[in-house]
Scaffold this active site. Structure first.
Site, PDB file in Angstrom:
ATOM      1  N   ASP A 456      25.950  41.966 -46.824  1.00 54.95           N
ATOM      2  CA  ASP A 456      26.698  41.556 -48.006  1.00 54.95           C
ATOM      3  C   ASP A 456      25.942  40.439 -48.711  1.00 54.95           C
ATOM      4  O   ASP A 456      25.063  39.801 -48.129  1.00 54.95           O
ATOM      5  CB  ASP A 456      28.084  41.028 -47.600  1.00 54.95           C
ATOM      6  N   ASP A 758      33.243  41.952 -44.410  1.00 55.50           N
ATOM      7  CA  ASP A 758      34.290  40.935 -44.296  1.00 55.50           C
ATOM      8  C   ASP A 758      35.679  41.476 -44.649  1.00 55.50           C
ATOM      9  O   ASP A 758      36.684  40.908 -44.260  1.00 55.50           O
ATOM     10  CB  ASP A 758      33.973  39.709 -45.158  1.00 55.50           C
ATOM     11  N   ASP A 762      35.766  47.421 -45.179  1.00 59.25           N
ATOM     12  CA  ASP A 762      34.450  47.495 -44.545  1.00 59.25           C
ATOM     13  C   ASP A 762      34.529  48.046 -43.130  1.00 59.25           C
ATOM     14  O   ASP A 762      33.497  48.339 -42.512  1.00 59.25           O
ATOM     15  CB  ASP A 762      33.806  46.095 -44.485  1.00 59.25           C
TER      16      ASP A 762
END
Length: 1064
Positions: A456, A758, A762
């Site tokens: 990310d 997070d 996901d």
């Protein structure tokens, strides 16, 4: 061997292994000395089946409870049933009006009738002496009384194993028990024949050796259990936002009590049983408790929330009713915790190695005993005394049997699978200090093989400390990085525009501005929400006033699929208005109007749209995260059951949020590149922002490409195959895009993939990846539960540290395997060949037990706990298809084994002549020198095993205190055994010269640099092994062509030529 292991023990994966595969490899481990120890750190399948049965029972119970509650709701509509509940005196005396059992029966049984009898949710709150808006009083006395009546929110854990239990388990080793019986027989026969204490020496020596092995093993295993216990405590640290005394505060779930008011958002795990108080669009996933995958809608008609379930969508306030072991989740967790973690692929593979070598060792042991016994029987037959057996004959036969059993002890490398656990436990403990919490053991070893990291952006590559630094409102673009600049912008735009901007910021948020008792202000929420709320406060806004003025009708929380958040509010006059914020191009695409410089609403023409799109591009090119704020007027007939409108919006403005790149990220990305690990950024941000950040981090290069999620998902499979290897940045990606990328990298390109995540969405990608990395600060509980490692500081540099530790674990285990297999091979061949050719073995049972401890427990402690060094990240990754026992390891094992065998065999055959040993104690002295030389060969082989390919094996050795401690203990105890414990270990004290010879023989097995780079003996890895010395050794010792007068004058007892290394 590698093919055999892959075929028979390769079915176990690093994660998501089937129960059949776990059971299959257990069935293949037919020869196990100590099942209690070998399988201690593997999954307890029977307990798992028990937990699965409990889940099925829960599913049925809850299904019935829901059906009954629906029927009860229909029956009691409009009826106020009388309650027959009687409050227990002890509950009433503490100031409460309902007991824990009654609360449990209401929630667990979904009993609407009982709930209504108690006055509904508000009635329950009153009886629990709490407020649905303020929470409970948090005075120490009140909290103590609640705990006494309702219990604490902790699950019953299995009692920690005591040290003596580990001793007891170590004693369950089958071969040690057989040796114990041999020792007992030896004691009885020896004392009968020779009296006390002389006749007890052999038996007591075996007993002492067994006890030493048992206690050293137990100490090592006990230390491992303590490390795992500490890690388990860290895994269970979960905090929630709770209201107490009107203050919203973060609190551990283990401090929750009935009556607490808890805030739940997307991705949170319900921390205790409770009742819905208020909220919007709440969907709960109860699959962890019931096995039912379909989410359940929770509202005032169905207010029951069960511990252990997860929030899939929406948000709410809940009142806690039942905690700890009174909940179904508590009972289920108690069973699940006994099921244990899945074993790792390396544990299984090394169990296979131990099984193979164990069978070979058993064969050699049987043959050795047969040869030795046949020799004794032949001698007695030749003497004509085969019918008369003396005590000496019985002791001799017992000694042969003890040697055979001890060969099995040495040959079966029980320590191999446990070395994996030891190394993983050590690494996990150290990684905790480096801000990485490992949830699954296999993640450590798998991370060392990773070839790709999909990361990310927000919070991982950047600091996650966000602030609004630019804004475009009513056509005016200004810097707003501080309060003065924000107020300057506020003065340039009309009051009406400021009013609607503040309304959008303060009403359309998942955060909150809290006033502390000391008058200070605290902002709670995600970093993005916090940045917007700070911006609103800097404009002079009042959060509480705005929230009081507008009533929330419906909330659609932000999620990564929609990339927006929206609310519907009721204005003071009764009109409805929807506010929306999110990804700039998405929200701007929903608008057909805009606020002009006078604050009026005007149509959004092409010129204005182009200006706003240019502003978004400009902000993004400065690596700013852009958000668009908009609102829509909603018809009076709107129902909260309808979706929030997404058309005909009015654009309020665009804000640019600064999230600086973390220090050290660029260097960490460079380290990954040198280690052969490809780093890809997968983000939901604007592609221009993503590219700017990726270039700053060193991720996006001239050869790589950046692509948006919508474009990626439209590609055909053939196009994806060409595209994926080049992708370095994926922007505006959905969770499905991330999952697709990870799946193709793993299955088509055979890469070992680590993925960060997070959010709740996901979870599929984290589950699909070889290693799922969840963010400890920004991550939801759902993401953390799906992950293998939790990055506690959300820092990309920590991910690189995890990779380094993963490589260290993998290589450390390779070092130990190389060391132990060498000892196995030499001990087997030496004893077997000696028994066959000479009718006796050079190493006794006591000596072999000591060697076993050096190579097993002590060897694992020394080699499996080596800390990582920087050179690890300069090697290419092992990847998915690498052989665990590499060619380099086989070269080292065979070279070292050949060297040791030649040396020991030569000492056996020519030792007396070469060392000029004579007299009645010559055999005992020679056997002591052989034993001593063999042990020091293992000591120096242990040092040599620190580096499998390089010559400098001493580098950093003093920094590893465990290694130095193990070597020191081994050397000191060896001196004690030889010099002072001869009666028990069958040794005799050696002279200083003889000690020097023994140490020198071990030292010569060390790697030495070749004479020149062009030497034919120099291997490609720039490391020469004992084979290099072997030519000089064989040539010199076998021919004895040269005698050294100088050496003979110094060492008159030894006619030994110069060391082979000098000849070479």
């Amino acid at each position: 061997m590698e093919n055999y292991l892959n075929q028979n023990f390769g079915g176990v994966k690093s994660k998501n292994t089937s129960e059949e595969a776990l059971q299959r490899w257990r069935n293949l481990c037919g020869f196990v000395k100590n099942p209690k120890r070998r399988f201690r750190f593997t999954a307890n399948l029977s307990k798992r089946w028990e937990a699965a049965a409990m889940k099925r029972t829960n599913h049925e119970k809850l299904r019935i409870a829901v059906l009954v509650s629906k029927a009860a709701l229909q029956f009691i509509q409009g009826i106020c049933p009388s309650s027959e509940y009687v409050v227990p005196e002890e509950v009433r005396a503490e100031g409460f009006q309902i007991c824990a059992e009654e609360l449990g029966s209401i929630v667990e049984g979904h009993d609407l009738k009982k709930l209504k009898a108690h006055g509904g949710v508000e009635g329950i709150a009153t009886k629990l002496s709490t407020s649905t808006s303020e929470g409970i009083n948090d005075s120490a006395d009140t909290l103590k009384r609640r705990q006494e009546i309702y219990g604490i929110n902790k699950f019953t854990e299995s009692q920690p194993r005591s040290f003596w239990l580990f001793v007891w388990e170590a004693l369950h080793d089958m071969t040690l028990m057989i040796l114990g019986v041999c020792a007992l027989v030896s004691l009885v026969v020896g004392i009968t024949m020779e009296g006390w204490p002389k006749g007890a020496h052999d038996g007591l020596g075996i007993v002492a050796s067994i006890l030493l092995v048992v206690f050293v093993t137990a100490i090592s295993d006990y230390r491992q259990s303590l490390q795992f216990k500490d890690l388990d405590k860290e895994k269970k640290k979960i905090s929630m936002q709770v209201w107490r005394n009107g203050d919203r505060q973060n609190m551990s779930i283990y401090e929750l009590l009935p009556g607490d008011i808890v805030h739940l958002g997307i991705g949170d795990q319900v921390p205790a049983d409770g009742l819905f108080v208020s909220g919007f669009s709440l969907l709960i996933n109860e699959s962890s408790l019931t096995g039912e995958s379909e989410p359940v809608g929770i509202n005032k008609e169905n207010p029951f929330l069960l511990s252990g379930t997860k929030v899939q969508d929406g948000s709410c306030r809940m009142i806690v009713t039942t905690v700890g072991m009174r909940t179904q989740w508590g009972k289920l967790m108690a069973t699940l915790s006994e099921g244990g973690d899945d074993e790792t692929p390396l544990q299984v593979k090394l169990n296979g190695v131990a099984t193979i070598i164990g069978k070979i060792g058993l064969f050699f042991a049987v043959v050795t005993f047969a040869v030795l016994a046949q020799g004794l029987l032949t001698r007695k037959f030749n003497d004509g005394s085969y019918l008369s057996w003396t005590g000496d004959d019985a002791l001799k036969m017992l000694e042969y049997f003890a040697v055979a059993v001890t060969i099995v002890v040495v040959a079966v490398p029980e320590g191999l699978p446990l070395a994996v656990t030891l190394s993983l436990a050590f690494a996990m403990k150290k990684m905790m200090n480096d801000k990485a919490l490992v949830r699954h053991l296999a993640a450590c070893e798998t991370m060392g093989s990773s070839t790709s990291i999909c990361s990310d952006k927000t919070g991982t590559l950047t600091t996650n400390h966000m602030s609004v630094v630019k804004a475009c409102i009513c056509g005016k673009t200004e810097d707003v990085g501080d309060t003065k600049q924000a107020l300057n912008l506020c003065s340039q735009i009309p009051d009406a525009a400021v009013k609607i901007l503040l309304q959008s910021i303060f009403c359309n948020t998942g955060g909150e501005v809290c006033s502390r008792r000391d008058g200070s202000i605290e902002i709670l929420g995600t970093p993005t929400e916090t940045a917007l709320l700070e911006f609103g406060l800097s404009l002079g806004g009042d959060f509480s006033a705005e929230r009081r003025e507008a009533k929330l009708v419906k909330v659609e929380p932000f999620n990564s699929a929609k990339k927006r958040m929206a609310v519907v509010i009721e204005l003071p006059g009764g009109a409805l208005r929807a506010h929306c914020k999110g990804a700039s191009e998405i929200v701007l695409g929903m608008c057909d109007k805009v606020l002009d410089s006078a604050g009026d609403v005007i149509p959004l023409d092409e010129a204005t749209r182009s200006h706003l799109e240019g502003t978004i591009e400009s902000f993004a090119s400065e690596a700013l995260r852009t958000l668009c704020l908009a609102y829509m007027e909603v018809d009076d007939g709107y129902s909260p059951k309808e979706d929030i409108p997404t058309k005909e919006g009015t654009c309020i403005g665009i804000v640019g949020i600064k999230d600086p790149v973390r220090p050290g990220v660029k260097e960490s990305v460079a380290v990954c590149r040198s280690a052969g690990i490809t780093v890809r950024m997968v983000t939901g941000d604007n592609i221009t922002t993503a590219k700017a950040i990726a270039r700053e981090c060193g991720i996006l290069t001239d050869e790589g490409i950046a692509i948006e999620g919508p474009e990626f998902r439209e590609k055909s499979l053939e196009e994806m195959m060409d595209l994926i290897p080049k992708i370095q940045v994926m922007a505006r990606s959905s969770p499905l895009d991330k999952h697709t990328l990870v799946k193709h990298l793993r299955t088509v390109f055979k890469e070992v993939v680590a993925v960060t995540g997070d959010g709740t969405n996901d979870a599929p990608a984290l589950h699909e990846a070889d290693i799922g990395l969840a963010m400890g600060i920004a991550g939801t509980e759902v993401a953390k539960e799906s992950a293998d490692v939790i990055i506690l500081d959300d820092n990309f540099s920590t991910i690189v540290t995890v990779a380094k530790w993963g490589r260290s674990v993998y290589i450390n285990i390779q070092k130990f395997v190389q060391f132990q297999l060498t000892v196995n091979v030499v001990a087997l061949i030496v004893n077997f060949s000696s028994a066959c050719l000479t009718g006796r073995t050079p190493l006794t049972a006591v000596q072999l037990l000591w060697v076993n401890m050096i190579m097993d427990t002590l060897g694992a402690l020394a080699l499996a706990t080596e800390p990582p060094h920087e050179d690890l990240m300069k090697r290419t990754p092992v990847g998915r298809g690498g052989n665990f026992i590499s060619n380099v390891m086989w070269r080292n094992i065979l070279g070292q084994s050949f060297y040791q065998f030649i040396v020991i065999w030569y000492l056996q055959t020519e030792g007396k002549r070469v060392l000029t040993l004579s007299g009645p104690h010559a055999d005992l002295t020679l056997n002591t020198i052989i034993f001593n030389s063999f042990v020091f060969c293992q000591v120096f082989n242990e040092i040599s095993s620190r580096e499998m390919e390089k010559i400098d094996v001493f580098r950093g050795i003093l920094r590893n205190y465990v290694f130095v401690g193990v070597l020191s203990f081994t050397a000191i105890f060896q001196v004690l055994i030889v010099q002072f414990l001869g009666d028990f270990a069958n040794t005799t004290p050696l002279s200083l010269v003889q000690w020097f010879i023994c140490v020198a023989i071990g030292f010569l097995g060390m790697p030495w640099p070749p004479p020149s780079n062009s030497s034919p003996w120099a291997p490609s890895e720039d490391r020469s092994r004992p084979l290099f010395f072997l030519l000089g050794l064989i040539y010199f010792y076998l021919t004895q062509a040269t005698k050294s007068a100088e050496l003979a004058s110094v060492f008159p007892s030894c006619q030994l030529g110069p060391p082979p290394c000098l000849i070479c």
